[in-house]
Design a protein around this motif. Structure first.
Motif, PDB file in Angstrom:
ATOM      1  N   MET A   1      -2.847   0.513   4.525  1.00  0.00           N
ATOM      2  CA  MET A   1      -2.478  -0.008   5.842  1.00  0.00           C
ATOM      3  C   MET A   1      -2.822  -1.488   5.948  1.00  0.00           C
ATOM      4  O   MET A   1      -2.036  -2.286   6.421  1.00  0.00           O
ATOM      5  N   LEU A   2      -4.013  -1.839   5.476  1.00  0.00           N
ATOM      6  CA  LEU A   2      -4.427  -3.237   5.526  1.00  0.00           C
ATOM      7  C   LEU A   2      -3.518  -4.092   4.658  1.00  0.00           C
ATOM      8  O   LEU A   2      -3.108  -5.182   5.043  1.00  0.00           O
ATOM      9  N   ALA A   3      -3.193  -3.544   3.480  1.00  0.00           N
ATOM     10  CA  ALA A   3      -2.328  -4.293   2.568  1.00  0.00           C
ATOM     11  C   ALA A   3      -0.992  -4.589   3.227  1.00  0.00           C
ATOM     12  O   ALA A   3      -0.450  -5.683   3.090  1.00  0.00           O
ATOM     13  N   VAL A   4      -0.464  -3.600   3.940  1.00  0.00           N
ATOM     14  CA  VAL A   4       0.815  -3.794   4.634  1.00  0.00           C
ATOM     15  C   VAL A   4       0.708  -4.916   5.648  1.00  0.00           C
ATOM     16  O   VAL A   4       1.552  -5.793   5.737  1.00  0.00           O
TER      17      VAL A   4
ATOM     18  N   THR B   1      -0.160   5.768  -3.015  1.00  0.00           N
ATOM     19  CA  THR B   1       0.491   5.903  -1.700  1.00  0.00           C
ATOM     20  C   THR B   1       0.699   4.538  -1.051  1.00  0.00           C
ATOM     21  O   THR B   1       1.797   4.228  -0.578  1.00  0.00           O
ATOM     22  N   ASP B   2      -0.355   3.737  -1.052  1.00  0.00           N
ATOM     23  CA  ASP B   2      -0.248   2.395  -0.475  1.00  0.00           C
ATOM     24  C   ASP B   2       0.805   1.574  -1.209  1.00  0.00           C
ATOM     25  O   ASP B   2       1.602   0.858  -0.593  1.00  0.00           O
ATOM     26  N   TYR B   3       0.788   1.696  -2.515  1.00  0.00           N
ATOM     27  CA  TYR B   3       1.731   0.935  -3.343  1.00  0.00           C
ATOM     28  C   TYR B   3       3.168   1.311  -2.996  1.00  0.00           C
ATOM     29  O   TYR B   3       4.008   0.439  -2.732  1.00  0.00           O
TER      30      TYR B   3
ATOM     31  N   PHE C   1       1.025  -6.109  -9.452  1.00  0.00           N
ATOM     32  CA  PHE C   1      -0.191  -6.518 -10.150  1.00  0.00           C
ATOM     33  C   PHE C   1      -1.409  -5.813  -9.573  1.00  0.00           C
ATOM     34  O   PHE C   1      -2.224  -5.240 -10.310  1.00  0.00           O
ATOM     35  N   GLU C   2      -1.522  -5.835  -8.255  1.00  0.00           N
ATOM     36  CA  GLU C   2      -2.677  -5.205  -7.600  1.00  0.00           C
ATOM     37  C   GLU C   2      -2.716  -3.709  -7.873  1.00  0.00           C
ATOM     38  O   GLU C   2      -3.796  -3.121  -8.019  1.00  0.00           O
ATOM     39  N   PHE C   3      -1.527  -3.112  -7.918  1.00  0.00           N
ATOM     40  CA  PHE C   3      -1.483  -1.678  -8.211  1.00  0.00           C
ATOM     41  C   PHE C   3      -1.946  -1.427  -9.649  1.00  0.00           C
ATOM     42  O   PHE C   3      -2.688  -0.490  -9.929  1.00  0.00           O
ATOM     43  N   ARG C   4      -1.514  -2.297 -10.555  1.00  0.00           N
ATOM     44  CA  ARG C   4      -1.839  -2.106 -11.965  1.00  0.00           C
ATOM     45  C   ARG C   4      -3.338  -2.265 -12.223  1.00  0.00           C
ATOM     46  O   ARG C   4      -3.909  -1.576 -13.059  1.00  0.00           O
ATOM     47  N   VAL C   5      -3.970  -3.217 -11.500  1.00  0.00           N
ATOM     48  CA  VAL C   5      -5.408  -3.412 -11.702  1.00  0.00           C
ATOM     49  C   VAL C   5      -6.242  -2.435 -10.869  1.00  0.00           C
ATOM     50  O   VAL C   5      -7.461  -2.516 -10.850  1.00  0.00           O
ATOM     51  N   GLY C   6      -5.558  -1.547 -10.128  1.00  0.00           N
ATOM     52  CA  GLY C   6      -6.272  -0.481  -9.443  1.00  0.00           C
ATOM     53  C   GLY C   6      -6.750  -0.820  -8.054  1.00  0.00           C
ATOM     54  O   GLY C   6      -7.585  -0.117  -7.494  1.00  0.00           O
TER      55      GLY C   6
END
Ligand SMILES: [Zn+2]
Length: 134
Positions: free
Chosen positions: A1-4, A56-58, A46-51
């Motif tokens: 949610m924050l990422a969005v 779900t957020d991705y 990138f952020e998804f790949r580095v965890g």
């Protein structure tokens, strides 16, 4: 949610910060938005790949960005179509009507001779020209 929220914030703010105000070219603004969205998608991957992001957020954020991208691309198409052919709501000012109304007073209905100004009688065939109001 924050990422969005952060990405939405970046999308809104970034183009304004990067671009000097130039409202002349409608494509420049859209291109900038498109570029910003592509950058955000890349960052997101990138952020998804580095965890940093959950799957779900991705997926959610990616869908938001792709939806945003689709809107920008549709806008580009719309603007481009508008430049190629003006929208149908506009053509209210073709000079056909006034030109026609004007020419009836100058052309003899009997012989078709043209005159600079309205005459009571045709200078060619001598017949009354009815277009002129008495
Ligand atoms: Zn005539």
């Amino acid at each position: 949610m924050l990422a969005v929220a952060v990405i939405a914030f970046i999308l809104v703010v970034r183009p304004k910060d990067l671009l000097p105000p130039e409202p002349e070219d409608p494509f420049a603004h859209l291109d900038e938005r498109k570029t910003a969205i592509y950058e955000n998608l890349r960052d997101l991957q990138f952020e998804f790949r580095v965890g940093k992001l959950s799957d779900t957020d991705y997926q959610k954020t990616k869908q938001d960005l792709q939806g945003e991208l689709a809107k920008v691309l549709a806008e580009v198409d719309r603007v481009r179509a508008g430049l190629a052919a003006p929208p149908l709501s506009k053509p209210k000012a073709p000079p056909v009507e006034p030109a026609k109304a004007k020419s009836t007073g100058l052309i003899c209905s009997s012989c078709g001779a043209k005159f600079e100004k309205e005459l009571k009688f045709c200078g060619e065939c001598g017949k009354p020209m009815k277009a002129a109001k008495a």
